[in-house]
Design a protein around this motif. Structure first.
Motif, PDB file in Angstrom:
ATOM      1  N   CYS A  23      47.805  33.103  15.475  1.00 48.48           N
ATOM      2  CA  CYS A  23      49.205  33.401  15.163  1.00 48.48           C
ATOM      3  C   CYS A  23      49.418  34.902  14.984  1.00 48.48           C
ATOM      4  CB  CYS A  23      49.636  32.653  13.897  1.00 48.48           C
ATOM      5  SG  CYS A  23      49.794  30.870  14.098  1.00 48.48           S
ATOM      6  N   GLN A  24      48.499  35.561  14.291  1.00 52.70           N
ATOM      7  CA  GLN A  24      48.608  37.008  14.096  1.00 52.70           C
ATOM      8  C   GLN A  24      48.510  37.743  15.436  1.00 52.70           C
ATOM      9  OE1 GLN A  24      45.596  37.507  10.740  1.00 52.70           O
ATOM     10  NE2 GLN A  24      47.289  38.759   9.973  1.00 52.70           N
ATOM     11  N   ILE A  25      47.648  37.252  16.318  1.00 49.86           N
ATOM     12  CA  ILE A  25      47.536  37.855  17.653  1.00 49.86           C
ATOM     13  C   ILE A  25      48.847  37.701  18.412  1.00 49.86           C
ATOM     14  CG2 ILE A  25      46.397  37.636  19.902  1.00 49.86           C
ATOM     15  CD1 ILE A  25      43.840  36.859  18.358  1.00 49.86           C
ATOM     16  N   GLY A  26      49.505  36.550  18.234  1.00 51.86           N
ATOM     17  CA  GLY A  26      50.799  36.332  18.885  1.00 51.86           C
ATOM     18  C   GLY A  26      51.855  37.312  18.408  1.00 51.86           C
ATOM     19  N   PHE A  27      51.841  37.634  17.117  1.00 47.88           N
ATOM     20  CA  PHE A  27      52.808  38.583  16.580  1.00 47.88           C
ATOM     21  C   PHE A  27      52.435  40.040  16.892  1.00 47.88           C
ATOM     22  CE2 PHE A  27      53.892  35.001  13.731  1.00 47.88           C
ATOM     23  CZ  PHE A  27      55.274  35.007  13.884  1.00 47.88           C
ATOM     24  N   ARG A  28      51.122  40.314  16.976  1.00 47.11           N
ATOM     25  CA  ARG A  28      50.658  41.672  17.277  1.00 47.11           C
ATOM     26  C   ARG A  28      49.663  41.610  18.430  1.00 47.11           C
ATOM     27  NH1 ARG A  28      51.264  45.729  13.494  1.00 47.11           N
ATOM     28  NH2 ARG A  28      50.512  47.031  15.215  1.00 47.11           N
ATOM     29  N   PRO A  29      50.136  41.647  19.681  1.00 49.22           N
ATOM     30  CA  PRO A  29      49.226  41.528  20.837  1.00 49.22           C
ATOM     31  C   PRO A  29      48.150  42.602  20.899  1.00 49.22           C
ATOM     32  CG  PRO A  29      51.516  41.222  21.505  1.00 49.22           C
ATOM     33  CD  PRO A  29      51.542  41.699  20.087  1.00 49.22           C
ATOM     34  N   LEU A  30      48.368  43.742  20.221  1.00 53.76           N
ATOM     35  CA  LEU A  30      47.352  44.794  20.223  1.00 53.76           C
ATOM     36  C   LEU A  30      46.042  44.328  19.591  1.00 53.76           C
ATOM     37  CD1 LEU A  30      49.130  48.204  19.425  1.00 53.76           C
ATOM     38  CD2 LEU A  30      47.832  47.583  21.473  1.00 53.76           C
ATOM     39  N   ILE A  31      46.141  43.315  18.712  1.00 56.10           N
ATOM     40  CA  ILE A  31      44.920  42.768  18.119  1.00 56.10           C
ATOM     41  C   ILE A  31      44.030  42.189  19.218  1.00 56.10           C
ATOM     42  CG2 ILE A  31      43.974  41.060  16.519  1.00 56.10           C
ATOM     43  CD1 ILE A  31      46.534  41.279  14.895  1.00 56.10           C
ATOM     44  N   MET A  32      44.647  41.527  20.199  1.00 58.12           N
ATOM     45  CA  MET A  32      43.883  40.969  21.309  1.00 58.12           C
ATOM     46  C   MET A  32      43.179  42.068  22.091  1.00 58.12           C
ATOM     47  SD  MET A  32      42.689  38.551  23.095  1.00 58.12           S
ATOM     48  CE  MET A  32      43.520  37.086  22.495  1.00 58.12           C
ATOM     49  N   LEU A  33      43.834  43.230  22.243  1.00 59.79           N
ATOM     50  CA  LEU A  33      43.215  44.356  22.932  1.00 59.79           C
ATOM     51  C   LEU A  33      41.959  44.815  22.190  1.00 59.79           C
ATOM     52  CD1 LEU A  33      43.335  46.452  25.219  1.00 59.79           C
ATOM     53  CD2 LEU A  33      44.785  47.862  23.742  1.00 59.79           C
ATOM     54  N   ALA A  34      42.050  44.867  20.853  1.00 57.08           N
ATOM     55  CA  ALA A  34      40.886  45.261  20.053  1.00 57.08           C
ATOM     56  C   ALA A  34      39.753  44.243  20.202  1.00 57.08           C
ATOM     57  CB  ALA A  34      41.280  45.402  18.588  1.00 57.08           C
ATOM     58  N   LEU A  35      40.090  42.950  20.187  1.00 54.94           N
ATOM     59  CA  LEU A  35      39.071  41.910  20.326  1.00 54.94           C
ATOM     60  C   LEU A  35      38.437  41.937  21.711  1.00 54.94           C
ATOM     61  CD1 LEU A  35      40.810  38.904  18.502  1.00 54.94           C
ATOM     62  CD2 LEU A  35      39.130  40.510  17.585  1.00 54.94           C
ATOM     63  N   LEU A  36      39.267  42.154  22.733  1.00 50.01           N
ATOM     64  CA  LEU A  36      38.731  42.257  24.091  1.00 50.01           C
ATOM     65  C   LEU A  36      37.825  43.479  24.231  1.00 50.01           C
ATOM     66  CD1 LEU A  36      41.768  41.246  26.357  1.00 50.01           C
ATOM     67  CD2 LEU A  36      39.626  39.992  26.018  1.00 50.01           C
ATOM     68  N   GLY A  37      38.210  44.568  23.575  1.00 49.84           N
ATOM     69  CA  GLY A  37      37.376  45.766  23.583  1.00 49.84           C
ATOM     70  C   GLY A  37      36.004  45.473  23.001  1.00 49.84           C
ATOM     71  N   ASN A  38      35.965  44.671  21.941  1.00 47.46           N
ATOM     72  CA  ASN A  38      34.696  44.302  21.325  1.00 47.46           C
ATOM     73  C   ASN A  38      33.869  43.414  22.251  1.00 47.46           C
ATOM     74  OD1 ASN A  38      32.802  44.132  19.178  1.00 47.46           O
ATOM     75  ND2 ASN A  38      33.644  42.165  18.553  1.00 47.46           N
ATOM     76  N   THR A  39      34.536  42.436  22.889  1.00 44.60           N
ATOM     77  CA  THR A  39      33.823  41.488  23.763  1.00 44.60           C
ATOM     78  C   THR A  39      33.280  42.171  25.009  1.00 44.60           C
ATOM     79  OG1 THR A  39      35.215  39.657  22.988  1.00 44.60           O
ATOM     80  CG2 THR A  39      34.074  39.355  25.091  1.00 44.60           C
ATOM     81  N   VAL A  40      34.133  42.960  25.670  1.00 44.23           N
ATOM     82  CA  VAL A  40      33.727  43.610  26.914  1.00 44.23           C
ATOM     83  C   VAL A  40      32.682  44.690  26.651  1.00 44.23           C
ATOM     84  CG1 VAL A  40      34.522  45.003  28.865  1.00 44.23           C
ATOM     85  CG2 VAL A  40      35.914  43.089  28.050  1.00 44.23           C
ATOM     86  N   SER A  41      32.864  45.444  25.570  1.00 42.23           N
ATOM     87  CA  SER A  41      31.946  46.554  25.292  1.00 42.23           C
ATOM     88  C   SER A  41      30.539  46.061  24.981  1.00 42.23           C
ATOM     89  CB  SER A  41      32.473  47.402  24.132  1.00 42.23           C
ATOM     90  OG  SER A  41      32.519  46.652  22.927  1.00 42.23           O
ATOM     91  N   ILE A  42      30.419  44.902  24.311  1.00 37.77           N
ATOM     92  CA  ILE A  42      29.077  44.425  23.973  1.00 37.77           C
ATOM     93  C   ILE A  42      28.319  44.029  25.237  1.00 37.77           C
ATOM     94  CG2 ILE A  42      29.629  41.974  23.619  1.00 37.77           C
ATOM     95  CD1 ILE A  42      27.254  44.085  21.488  1.00 37.77           C
ATOM     96  N   ALA A  43      29.054  43.476  26.223  1.00 39.17           N
ATOM     97  CA  ALA A  43      28.404  43.105  27.486  1.00 39.17           C
ATOM     98  C   ALA A  43      27.906  44.351  28.222  1.00 39.17           C
ATOM     99  CB  ALA A  43      29.374  42.322  28.356  1.00 39.17           C
ATOM    100  N   PHE A  44      28.767  45.359  28.343  1.00 41.57           N
ATOM    101  CA  PHE A  44      28.376  46.590  29.032  1.00 41.57           C
ATOM    102  C   PHE A  44      27.317  47.351  28.242  1.00 41.57           C
ATOM    103  CE2 PHE A  44      32.298  45.913  31.423  1.00 41.57           C
ATOM    104  CZ  PHE A  44      31.914  46.322  32.691  1.00 41.57           C
TER     105      PHE A  44
END
Length: 422
Positions: free
Chosen positions: A299-320
């Motif tokens: 729900c918080q991600i829905g209200f603040r989509p930038l949170i999803m960007l931060a989470l994606l940054g964490n997910t993608v960065s750990i793989a690389f």
């Protein structure tokens, strides 16, 4: 400071052997060829553009990994059912995202393997067949340590979070002596003592800054620091388990990371269900005061989509980061990887200061330098310097011979027997 392997940073890494006192190329442990020798500290040849790219990729993605997790913690947004705006405090959801990034390394492994098999002369060693359940105990350790560290990251600064992870060499060294029969050199024991001193200084810096910090209460900062150090005990257990049961099976590093990510992702995703109903009172910052409220996170991600960007940054960065770290160890040296990981701590600290997430404290600088010295002593970075000094050259040679002898003894004890030998 060190990799670890995920450790949030611990990430399963070939550097585990380096942390355990292995001072050679990881390919020796994995049964791969070593076509050329490169001095771990002073390479005899200039880096190629590809090697510079890998080093930069590891440094950048490793820094993004911690900074993006901390960035997510700074957001505030309304939750479900009209709950008022509150901090995004969902460490277990963040840990699931981290394991998803590790899981993706399994896909990278099979893509590289397919690409290599199309060549006229394949050069990639996929490793021998193994029972994937071998990775289940280390993956559970990784899950516990990572989740604990993400809880702690909500309570303390990103730079302290990264520095205090240097405690892993203390517990790894002690556990490797107790359970692997490893004999540490005098310089390694000194490195452990220096690291303890560095941790005390960083903790003292957090204690002093806690009185002047508006974003974290002093009790939260102290609790967060202790949780990070406790998590390193679990990381050390994970490393010892991997050293004792996993690495003798000649598993490709990307495959190892991906397999642990697979177990961590699915087990922790399932655990989010009971966590939704476990009340923990004021220990939790979500409105329902449960261990983890995944629905509130969405729900918080829905209200603040930038949170999803931060989470994606964490997910993608750990793989690389995992891919770059393994490649740096392979193409350059394990020592270079350790040095880059130390530089990652510096980058995280500087960026946190620039963004106003924390204040400058001289004690923290001193603590970082002491931790750096402790890590260098433990990993043998002082030997090339001693070798250049006529009065200490003999000591450096003696230490190197002891290290080589110990490595050969451990490799002989841990190798897989051939049919003739069995």
């Amino acid at each position: 400071m060190l990799l670890c392997l995920k450790s949030a940073d611990y990430e399963l890494s070939c550097g585990v052997h380096f942390l355990l006192g292995f001072h050679g190329d990881w390919r020796l442990l994995l049964g791969l060829s070593c076509p050329r020798f490169i001095c771990p500290v002073f390479p005899s040849m200039a880096w190629t553009k590809y090697q510079l790219f890998l080093a930069g990729l590891m440094l950048i993605t490793g820094s993004i990994n911690t900074l993006s997790a901390k960035w997510a913690d700074t957001f505030r947004a309304p939750g479900c059912h009209g709950t008022p705006e509150h901090a995004f405090s969902h460490p277990f959801v963040q840990a699931v995202g981290m394991f998803l990034g590790e899981f993706s390394c399994l896909g990278v492994f099979y893509l590289l393997l397919c690409h290599d098999r199309r060549r006229p002369e394949p050069s990639m060693n996929p490793g021998q067949s193994f029972n994937p359940l071998l990775f289940f105990p280390p993956a559970m350790c990784d899950m516990l340590a990572t989740s604990t560290m993400y809880v702690a990251l909500n309570m303390t600064s990103a730079s302290s979070f990264q520095m205090l992870r240097g405690a892993v060499i203390i517990f790894t060294g002690l556990l490797s002596v107790a359970f692997l029969g490893r004999r540490l050199l005098v310089s390694q024991w000194i490195g452990i003592l220096v690291t303890i001193l560095g941790l005390v200084i960083v903790g003292l810096a957090d204690f002093v800054s806690g009185h002047h910090d508006d974003t974290h209460k002093l009790s939260d900062v102290i609790t967060g620091d202790l949780l990070i150090i406790m998590a390193q005990v679990v990381v050390a257990v994970q490393m010892v388990l991997e050293e004792k049961f996993v690495y003798k099976h000649d598993v490709h590093p990307l495959r190892a990371v991906g397999t642990e990510g697979f177990f961590g992702f699915f087990v922790l995703s399932l655990l989010l269900i009971p966590m939704y109903f476990i009340h923990v009172g004021q220990f939790s910052d979500n409105p329902r005061q449960v261990l983890e409220d995944a629905l509130d996170a969405f729900c918080q991600i829905g209200f603040r989509p930038l949170i999803m960007l931060a989470l994606l940054g964490n997910t993608v960065s750990i793989a690389f980061f995992n891919f770059a770290g393994i490649s740096v160890t392979k193409e350059i040296s394990a020592t270079t990887r350790m040095v880059l990981d130390s530089l990652r701590t510096l980058v995280i600290w500087v960026v946190s200061l620039a963004l106003g997430w924390e204040q400058f404290h001289g004690l923290q600088v001193l603590g970082f330098l002491v931790l750096l010295v402790g890590t260098a002593l433990y990993n043998g970075l002082h030997r090339p310097l001693l070798a250049r000094m006529p009065c200490c050259a003999g000591l450096a040679v003696e230490e190197e011979e002891s290290s080589v002898g110990e490595r050969e003894r451990l490799l002989g004890d841990g190798r897989v027997q051939t049919p003739d030998e069995s």
